[in-house]
Enzyme design. Sequence first.
Site, PDB file in Angstrom:
ATOM      1  N   GLU A  60       1.190   7.062   1.454  1.00 16.05           N
ATOM      2  CA  GLU A  60       1.607   8.049   2.455  1.00 16.05           C
ATOM      3  C   GLU A  60       1.799   9.440   1.859  1.00 16.05           C
ATOM      4  OE1 GLU A  60       2.345   4.123   4.219  1.00 16.05           O
ATOM      5  OE2 GLU A  60       2.828   4.999   2.263  1.00 16.05           O
ATOM      6  N   HIS A 129      12.267  -1.869   8.239  1.00 15.24           N
ATOM      7  CA  HIS A 129      11.201  -1.560   9.186  1.00 15.24           C
ATOM      8  C   HIS A 129      11.740  -1.277  10.580  1.00 15.24           C
ATOM      9  CE1 HIS A 129       9.026  -3.495   5.926  1.00 15.24           C
ATOM     10  NE2 HIS A 129       7.875  -3.103   6.441  1.00 15.24           N
TER      11      HIS A 129
END
Length: 325
Positions: A60, A129
């Site tokens: 990322e 998450h």
Amino acid sequence: MREIQFREALREAMSEEMRLDPKVYLMGEEVAEYNGAYKVSQGMLDEFGAERVIDTPIAELGFAGIGVGSAINGLRPIIEFMTFNFSLVAIDQVINSAAKVMSMSGGQYSCPIVFRGPTGNAGMLSSQHSQNFENWFANTPGLKVVVPSNPYDAKGLLKSSIRDNDPVIFMESELMYGDKGQVPEEEYLIPIGQANVVREGTDVTIVSFGKIMKVALAAAEELAKNGVNAEVIDLRTVRPIDYATIINSVKKTNRCVIVEEAWPLAAISSELTYHIQRHAFDYLDAPVVRVNSLDLPLPYAPTLIEAILPNVKRTLAAVEAVTYR
């Protein structure tokens, strides 16, 4: 009007803007060959090719940085994070590069980039998450933060975000990609920073955004059965915030409950509460009450998830508290 899924509304927005402007491209993990982790970009590789729908490694920081650099040089990237939990790896590029290049260059450079992907819990995915960072990003000057709650808003707001010359954080939900809603076939845009009064009422104002709008609207339906007429406002964007719509509503209803998935400390609901007491204090007949997730990492067990997240029961209790019923 036709009924389409949330993911289809996002796909239409991206595809339409890519057809209109060759400088727009999509980049992220699994967006091309796999058609997107949540099938948002299904078929886009076939239409636009590998130069404009680009698969990346699991890196990322790297592909966010490539996106920022390309935006500064005149392109209009859409960077997809598989979840905004993973954006933490790239947060330096978002906060220290994209958000600040306009001011640090004295206005010589802009950064027209959209970072998009799901936020918040998506069921039994546990703590790492299931986090909400809307308030984190909204705390950063130079960013705009958009959190749509339905397919119609998702398409209109994403098109506006792609055309915006500032970096935009566009936050969705894994639990909403399959939701269906009415979306026009003709082109339309929704301005960034304009809240929506989804349901008009007179007794209490309920404010929310994103997928928690489902909780707010379900609570309003239950309240109506007991003679309480709730006005429900969808923020749509949390930077900028449409304070005027909220203040005007509270001046009418004299009570307010804010429902938000994020943790309570320094949340968007905290900011709204301050502005309501600052600008509508004399109109309030009760203190503003917030319904947030409990101040805990979200666990795996579904029973604990239900206990921690905002829900209809907790929202009804908050309304009862401000209406003294």
